[in-house]
Design a protein around this motif. Structure first.
Motif, PDB file in Angstrom:
ATOM      1  N   ILE A 148      -8.790  18.468  10.160  1.00  0.00           N
ATOM      2  CA  ILE A 148      -9.140  18.562   8.740  1.00  0.00           C
ATOM      3  C   ILE A 148      -9.338  20.025   8.356  1.00  0.00           C
ATOM      4  N   ARG A 149     -10.032  20.786   9.197  1.00  0.00           N
ATOM      5  CA  ARG A 149     -10.262  22.209   8.909  1.00  0.00           C
ATOM      6  C   ARG A 149      -8.936  22.967   8.872  1.00  0.00           C
ATOM      7  N   ASN A 150      -8.043  22.655   9.801  1.00  0.00           N
ATOM      8  CA  ASN A 150      -6.732  23.305   9.798  1.00  0.00           C
ATOM      9  C   ASN A 150      -5.956  23.001   8.520  1.00  0.00           C
ATOM     10  N   LEU A 151      -5.987  21.738   8.099  1.00  0.00           N
ATOM     11  CA  LEU A 151      -5.289  21.352   6.879  1.00  0.00           C
ATOM     12  C   LEU A 151      -5.822  22.117   5.673  1.00  0.00           C
ATOM     13  N   ARG A 152      -7.137  22.196   5.571  1.00  0.00           N
ATOM     14  CA  ARG A 152      -7.728  22.903   4.435  1.00  0.00           C
ATOM     15  C   ARG A 152      -7.340  24.372   4.441  1.00  0.00           C
ATOM     16  N   THR A 153      -7.305  24.970   5.620  1.00  0.00           N
ATOM     17  CA  THR A 153      -6.921  26.376   5.709  1.00  0.00           C
ATOM     18  C   THR A 153      -5.502  26.589   5.209  1.00  0.00           C
ATOM     19  N   LYS A 154      -4.636  25.604   5.445  1.00  0.00           N
ATOM     20  CA  LYS A 154      -3.221  25.761   5.124  1.00  0.00           C
ATOM     21  C   LYS A 154      -2.859  25.354   3.694  1.00  0.00           C
ATOM     22  N   ILE A 155      -3.604  24.406   3.098  1.00  0.00           N
ATOM     23  CA  ILE A 155      -3.170  23.902   1.787  1.00  0.00           C
ATOM     24  C   ILE A 155      -4.145  24.195   0.656  1.00  0.00           C
ATOM     25  N   GLU A 156      -5.384  24.546   0.982  1.00  0.00           N
ATOM     26  CA  GLU A 156      -6.372  24.752  -0.070  1.00  0.00           C
ATOM     27  C   GLU A 156      -6.358  26.202  -0.564  1.00  0.00           C
ATOM     28  N   PRO A 157      -6.406  26.431  -1.879  1.00  0.00           N
ATOM     29  CA  PRO A 157      -6.538  27.798  -2.389  1.00  0.00           C
ATOM     30  C   PRO A 157      -7.802  28.474  -1.858  1.00  0.00           C
ATOM     31  N   ASP A 158      -8.886  27.701  -1.754  1.00  0.00           N
ATOM     32  CA  ASP A 158     -10.136  28.187  -1.179  1.00  0.00           C
ATOM     33  C   ASP A 158     -10.675  27.097  -0.260  1.00  0.00           C
ATOM     34  N   PRO A 159     -10.449  27.217   1.062  1.00  0.00           N
ATOM     35  CA  PRO A 159     -10.880  26.167   1.992  1.00  0.00           C
ATOM     36  C   PRO A 159     -12.370  25.856   1.918  1.00  0.00           C
ATOM     37  N   ALA A 160     -13.174  26.835   1.502  1.00  0.00           N
ATOM     38  CA  ALA A 160     -14.612  26.597   1.392  1.00  0.00           C
ATOM     39  C   ALA A 160     -14.955  25.710   0.201  1.00  0.00           C
ATOM     40  N   LYS A 161     -14.034  25.643  -0.770  1.00  0.00           N
ATOM     41  CA  LYS A 161     -14.229  24.792  -1.952  1.00  0.00           C
ATOM     42  C   LYS A 161     -12.954  23.973  -2.161  1.00  0.00           C
ATOM     43  N   PRO A 162     -12.737  22.996  -1.308  1.00  0.00           N
ATOM     44  CA  PRO A 162     -11.464  22.271  -1.320  1.00  0.00           C
ATOM     45  C   PRO A 162     -11.204  21.503  -2.611  1.00  0.00           C
ATOM     46  N   LEU A 163      -9.953  21.607  -3.067  1.00  0.00           N
ATOM     47  CA  LEU A 163      -9.510  20.876  -4.254  1.00  0.00           C
ATOM     48  C   LEU A 163      -8.829  19.566  -3.876  1.00  0.00           C
ATOM     49  N   TYR A 164      -8.257  19.507  -2.679  1.00  0.00           N
ATOM     50  CA  TYR A 164      -7.457  18.359  -2.294  1.00  0.00           C
ATOM     51  C   TYR A 164      -8.177  17.430  -1.315  1.00  0.00           C
ATOM     52  N   ILE A 165      -8.649  17.956  -0.199  1.00  0.00           N
ATOM     53  CA  ILE A 165      -9.293  17.112   0.809  1.00  0.00           C
ATOM     54  C   ILE A 165     -10.799  17.213   0.647  1.00  0.00           C
ATOM     55  N   ASP A 166     -11.372  16.143   0.152  1.00  0.00           N
ATOM     56  CA  ASP A 166     -12.793  16.103  -0.187  1.00  0.00           C
ATOM     57  C   ASP A 166     -13.579  15.404   0.914  1.00  0.00           C
ATOM     58  N   THR A 167     -14.717  15.974   1.284  1.00  0.00           N
ATOM     59  CA  THR A 167     -15.618  15.340   2.244  1.00  0.00           C
ATOM     60  C   THR A 167     -16.582  14.426   1.515  1.00  0.00           C
ATOM     61  N   VAL A 168     -16.632  13.175   1.922  1.00  0.00           N
ATOM     62  CA  VAL A 168     -17.630  12.237   1.418  1.00  0.00           C
ATOM     63  C   VAL A 168     -18.690  12.122   2.503  1.00  0.00           C
ATOM     64  N   PHE A 169     -19.778  12.825   2.319  1.00  0.00           N
ATOM     65  CA  PHE A 169     -20.764  12.986   3.378  1.00  0.00           C
ATOM     66  C   PHE A 169     -21.298  11.639   3.868  1.00  0.00           C
ATOM     67  N   GLY A 170     -21.331  11.530   5.179  1.00  0.00           N
ATOM     68  CA  GLY A 170     -21.803  10.312   5.803  1.00  0.00           C
ATOM     69  C   GLY A 170     -20.772   9.209   5.886  1.00  0.00           C
ATOM     70  N   VAL A 171     -19.579   9.451   5.298  1.00  0.00           N
ATOM     71  CA  VAL A 171     -18.537   8.416   5.292  1.00  0.00           C
ATOM     72  C   VAL A 171     -17.245   8.937   5.908  1.00  0.00           C
ATOM     73  N   GLY A 172     -16.615   9.910   5.228  1.00  0.00           N
ATOM     74  CA  GLY A 172     -15.336  10.402   5.731  1.00  0.00           C
ATOM     75  C   GLY A 172     -14.682  11.359   4.764  1.00  0.00           C
ATOM     76  N   TYR A 173     -13.390  11.109   4.440  1.00  0.00           N
ATOM     77  CA  TYR A 173     -12.631  12.029   3.604  1.00  0.00           C
ATOM     78  C   TYR A 173     -11.773  11.254   2.605  1.00  0.00           C
ATOM     79  N   ARG A 174     -11.392  11.939   1.526  1.00  0.00           N
ATOM     80  CA  ARG A 174     -10.471  11.378   0.558  1.00  0.00           C
ATOM     81  C   ARG A 174      -9.606  12.497  -0.007  1.00  0.00           C
ATOM     82  N   PHE A 175      -8.435  12.112  -0.491  1.00  0.00           N
ATOM     83  CA  PHE A 175      -7.536  13.064  -1.128  1.00  0.00           C
ATOM     84  C   PHE A 175      -7.764  12.996  -2.629  1.00  0.00           C
ATOM     85  N   MET A 176      -8.042  14.126  -3.245  1.00  0.00           N
ATOM     86  CA  MET A 176      -8.380  14.177  -4.652  1.00  0.00           C
ATOM     87  C   MET A 176      -7.128  14.264  -5.513  1.00  0.00           C
TER      88      MET A 176
END
Length: 228
Positions: A197-225
């Motif tokens: 997931i971290r690798n994906l964010r580094t490669k596709i997100e304009p700002d991996p620290a503030k992802p626009l596409y791969i969102d973390t749903v804390f305590g659950v998992g991930y979703r694509f925005m």
């Protein structure tokens, strides 16, 4: 046609053992003694998969991955004598697709090889195209583009992104992602999912620290925005 495997290891006994066994399993096997030799061999032989030792002279497995991933996305399985999980994580961060720890069982290694190759073949046989904002995933060509610029992903990263993009807005639990990726050969742990997931964010997100596409749903998992 037989799949071609490049075995990279500085120990002659290991190279010979793998070459003999994998040849018996129907693979065409070529070998390299270190990372520098492997770079040259991979460029000229174009293997379907690389079995890569980590601890080698001249150029180790990590340096090989750093350089080779700038050129091609050939599937790579790390072979390491180290038992610390961090060594495998570093390899995954650099673009490896899977790992095995010495001493390993030959049947398990062959199963992992088949799984990685199957995942690669299946990805190339499907023809959907997914688009969200500036990000496009094309299954026909097995390519990712961001603002029309190609993005290089490993096979695992591609499968993970495709799974998320198929159902934008849906929350996938961590265990669900691991289970679904297991169907395509993923054998990693929960912690290695974090790496992908971290690798994906580094490669596709304009700002991996503030992802626009791969969102973390804390305590659950991930979703694509969905793109706004």
């Amino acid at each position: 046609m037989s799949n071609k495997i490049l075995v990279v290891d500085d120990q002659a006994s290991v190279r010979q053992l793998l070459q003999d066994y994998l040849s018996e399993q129907g693979f065409k096997v070529i070998t390299a003694t270190d990372g520098q030799n492997a770079i040259y061999t991979a460029r000229h032989e174009e293997p379907d998969l690389i079995l890569l030792d980590i601890m080698m002279p001249r150029m180790d497995g990590y340096d090989f991955l750093r350089q080779y991933r700038q050129e091609r996305q050939t599937p790579v399985i790390i072979i390491t004598a180290r038992e610390e999980e961090t060594d495998a994580v570093v390899g995954l961060e650099l673009g490896a697709d899977d790992y095995v720890i010495k001493p390993f069982r030959m049947r398990e290694l062959v199963a992992r090889i088949h799984a990685v190759l199957r995942r690669k073949d299946e990805a190339s046989e499907k023809f959907a195209l997914y688009r969200e904002g500036d990000l496009v995933l094309d299954e026909r060509t097995h390519t990712i583009t961001m603002k029309n610029t190609p993005v290089s992903l490993t096979p695992i990263e591609f499968d993970l992104l495709r799974m998320l993009m198929r159902s934008p807005g849906r929350v996938f639990s961590r265990s669900e992602l691991i289970d679904q990726l297991a169907d395509s050969g993923f054998t990693g742990l929960d912690s290695t999912l974090n790496v992908h997931i971290r690798n994906l964010r580094t490669k596709i997100e304009p700002d991996p620290a503030k992802p626009l596409y791969i969102d973390t749903v804390f305590g659950v998992g991930y979703r694509f925005m969905k793109a706004e």
